[in-house]
Design a protein around this motif. Sequence first.
Motif, PDB file in Angstrom:
ATOM      1  N   GLY A 176      20.842  25.912 -26.824  1.00 24.83           N
ATOM      2  CA  GLY A 176      20.027  24.700 -26.844  1.00 24.83           C
ATOM      3  C   GLY A 176      20.597  23.541 -26.062  1.00 24.83           C
ATOM      4  N   LEU A 177      21.652  23.791 -25.254  1.00 24.70           N
ATOM      5  CA  LEU A 177      22.264  22.709 -24.474  1.00 24.70           C
ATOM      6  C   LEU A 177      21.378  22.284 -23.310  1.00 24.70           C
ATOM      7  N   PHE A 178      20.542  23.149 -22.834  1.00 22.76           N
ATOM      8  CA  PHE A 178      19.606  22.880 -21.743  1.00 22.76           C
ATOM      9  C   PHE A 178      18.532  23.959 -21.775  1.00 22.76           C
ATOM     10  N   TYR A 179      17.466  23.760 -20.988  1.00 21.37           N
ATOM     11  CA  TYR A 179      16.409  24.764 -20.871  1.00 21.37           C
ATOM     12  C   TYR A 179      16.035  24.904 -19.400  1.00 21.37           C
ATOM     13  N   LEU A 180      16.311  26.074 -18.852  1.00 17.09           N
ATOM     14  CA  LEU A 180      15.986  26.369 -17.463  1.00 17.09           C
ATOM     15  C   LEU A 180      14.627  27.051 -17.401  1.00 17.09           C
ATOM     16  N   ILE A 181      13.716  26.482 -16.602  1.00 16.27           N
ATOM     17  CA  ILE A 181      12.364  27.033 -16.472  1.00 16.27           C
ATOM     18  C   ILE A 181      12.139  27.438 -15.018  1.00 16.27           C
ATOM     19  N   PRO A 182      12.144  28.741 -14.709  1.00 16.70           N
ATOM     20  CA  PRO A 182      11.896  29.183 -13.327  1.00 16.70           C
ATOM     21  C   PRO A 182      10.403  29.212 -13.014  1.00 16.70           C
ATOM     22  N   PRO A 183      10.040  29.174 -11.733  1.00 17.71           N
ATOM     23  CA  PRO A 183       8.621  29.218 -11.360  1.00 17.71           C
ATOM     24  C   PRO A 183       7.993  30.564 -11.748  1.00 17.71           C
ATOM     25  N   PRO A 184       6.701  30.578 -12.018  1.00 22.90           N
ATOM     26  CA  PRO A 184       6.014  31.837 -12.355  1.00 22.90           C
ATOM     27  C   PRO A 184       6.148  32.863 -11.234  1.00 22.90           C
ATOM     28  N   GLY A 185       6.379  34.121 -11.621  1.00 26.11           N
ATOM     29  CA  GLY A 185       6.451  35.207 -10.655  1.00 26.11           C
ATOM     30  C   GLY A 185       7.823  35.454 -10.069  1.00 26.11           C
ATOM     31  N   THR A 186       8.791  34.598 -10.365  1.00 27.02           N
ATOM     32  CA  THR A 186      10.150  34.803  -9.846  1.00 27.02           C
ATOM     33  C   THR A 186      10.968  35.650 -10.813  1.00 27.02           C
ATOM     34  N   ILE A 187      11.875  36.429 -10.261  1.00 32.54           N
ATOM     35  CA  ILE A 187      12.820  37.196 -11.071  1.00 32.54           C
ATOM     36  C   ILE A 187      14.216  36.664 -10.730  1.00 32.54           C
ATOM     37  N   ASN A 188      14.946  36.241 -11.748  1.00 34.59           N
ATOM     38  CA  ASN A 188      16.185  35.498 -11.521  1.00 34.59           C
ATOM     39  C   ASN A 188      17.349  36.083 -12.310  1.00 34.59           C
ATOM     40  N   GLN A 189      18.528  35.858 -11.768  1.00 35.62           N
ATOM     41  CA  GLN A 189      19.764  36.228 -12.444  1.00 35.62           C
ATOM     42  C   GLN A 189      20.559  34.963 -12.744  1.00 35.62           C
ATOM     43  N   VAL A 190      21.048  34.867 -13.985  1.00 37.34           N
ATOM     44  CA  VAL A 190      21.849  33.718 -14.410  1.00 37.34           C
ATOM     45  C   VAL A 190      23.211  34.219 -14.863  1.00 37.34           C
ATOM     46  N   VAL A 191      24.257  33.735 -14.199  1.00 38.58           N
ATOM     47  CA  VAL A 191      25.631  34.010 -14.627  1.00 38.58           C
ATOM     48  C   VAL A 191      26.140  32.745 -15.300  1.00 38.58           C
ATOM     49  N   ASN A 192      26.347  32.820 -16.598  1.00 38.64           N
ATOM     50  CA  ASN A 192      26.673  31.628 -17.382  1.00 38.64           C
ATOM     51  C   ASN A 192      28.172  31.519 -17.653  1.00 38.64           C
ATOM     52  N   TYR A 193      28.736  30.332 -17.452  1.00 41.57           N
ATOM     53  CA  TYR A 193      30.147  30.077 -17.742  1.00 41.57           C
ATOM     54  C   TYR A 193      30.319  29.006 -18.815  1.00 41.57           C
ATOM     55  N   ILE A 194      29.245  28.679 -19.503  1.00 36.68           N
ATOM     56  CA  ILE A 194      29.300  27.687 -20.576  1.00 36.68           C
ATOM     57  C   ILE A 194      29.381  28.415 -21.911  1.00 36.68           C
ATOM     58  N   PRO A 195      30.354  28.105 -22.777  1.00 32.43           N
ATOM     59  CA  PRO A 195      30.432  28.772 -24.080  1.00 32.43           C
ATOM     60  C   PRO A 195      29.156  28.559 -24.886  1.00 32.43           C
TER      61      PRO A 195
END
Length: 550
Positions: free
Chosen positions: A348-367
């Motif tokens: 709940g620290l942030f909310y990432l909203i990608p555009p419709p139709g995109t496929i994304n990879q997120v590499v997270n370094y935040i605990p």
Amino acid sequence: MLTQKLLGIKTRLLFTRFVSCKSCGIELQNKNPNEQGYYTEPKKEPLIRSPNLQDVKYLLFTQNPRNVSHENSIPTDSEVRNKLQILNCKRCCDALHRNHYIKEEFPRYSLKQVSNSIPEKSAVFHVVPLTDFPLHLDKSVITDEQFETSLLLTKGDQITPNKSLLQRKAPLFFKEFCKLYLGINSNKTVALSALSSWNVQSVYSMLAASSYLVGAPNVGKSTLINALLQKYSGRKLKNEKSFGNANSTSELEALIDSKRFLHLQTAGVSHIPNMTRAVQPYKIGEKVLYDLPGYSKNMNSIDLDSFIDKKLLERIRKTDLFKKKKLAKQSYASIKGSDSGRCYTVSGLFYLIPPPGTINQVVNYIPGEEKQYRNIDKALTVIKETYQNSETAPLKKYVGVSEEMSSKEKYVRHVIPPFQGTIEIALKDIGFFQLRCTGKYSFKGLYEIWVPKGIEVCVREPLSRLIEEGFEKSIITKRHSVACPKDRSVFSSTYPMAFDEQDVLSKMREMFLQRTSGHILSRRSVQNDPMDILNKLHQEPPNLYWFYCW
């Protein structure tokens, strides 16, 4: 007589209590509980008078062992432990060990307050973490002509597992960076990791006879001091009321057990910001280094502990808990943009909203715990339900923020400028994560990240890749090419917008023109149709509307 005199000096030194709090540096007193610096006397261990090997060795080398009375004999280990304590004032003790502290007792300091304690023409080291670079970089500190300022980039082991990248390649990149973005020529930049002891020797070689560490809270100043003490040994000095006059005690202090002595000298490292409230000098090798309180650039910025769970916040601030294996494995979460506004979050620290139709990879370094929701409204509902029904809420482990964060009004909608390939999104004092759109390139819209009010956000091209590629390019061209790109912006602020704004690209262009009104050279491609640029895959990312004001 000389031997007995030396013995007396050593005894007095061993039995002299440190008079400043280990954590905050304030002078200690045990008279008035209502005044700062109050502490309670620790319990004493029973004294053990039996001689040990150290006692025997000392007596064998005295000129006349028989004349050394028991009262003048060297103190035993138990006596030393009783007198040499690691002392904290009550304020720091309650905060560190009882998780209880009052916000007003940890006031913020402005840059002016901190700078007033530094004599003119002093050697100043501006400490900036690489994790959320460039958010903590303060141009006014770097360019202040009354000081001789160098740049120390800490927490390097959190952006790369490669020590040589920091040691050999980063200096060239940041030299060009300072020239292009800050307008200064400087070779005085070191990228390091104090926890991993990377480049600590380079820091020591740059230190002047007296040097001063300047930076925000929790950027790694005290950790760096401890790394220097560990490598070059030294001690904490007595800080007189007149700043800059550090009294050194006798070298006979080193006769104490070395491990315990070093432990007594180390700087207090805490995950609580604004812990340090007094200048603390340290003798490191033949040099003196002053640890100053952290300063806040924005005195009214939000306190993270006002909306983040204490356990999660401690994980964020304790950098030794950072999982370095993610840097090597690059494990990622996949998220597909949807018409409903599917979003990705970390506790709940942030909310990432990608555009419709995109496929994304997120590499997270935040605990924290990664989670995806159908849309941001569903995510905020989960926060509310977690606190209303805390006993049975199934998604409780994914909520690391307070109940008040269940309202949209507590957030700012940040629109990310267009990008191609991989970017890193940095949140000040929280950390960063990588974002990449996969598959065949086509522009499908702009990404958004909703962040609590008061949290600064920026985007950057992956920092380790910038350093690596810039170095290789410079070597191949025999230094004819700069190591830091100058034909495009590689750092950018985001664009805060109203919740109901629909034409975000046009609004972004308008905001970009306003931001660059005094930086005309930054307006690359502004006359072109943005869709002509965005619909085409470029060999190097055009970074349209990227801009960061230092």
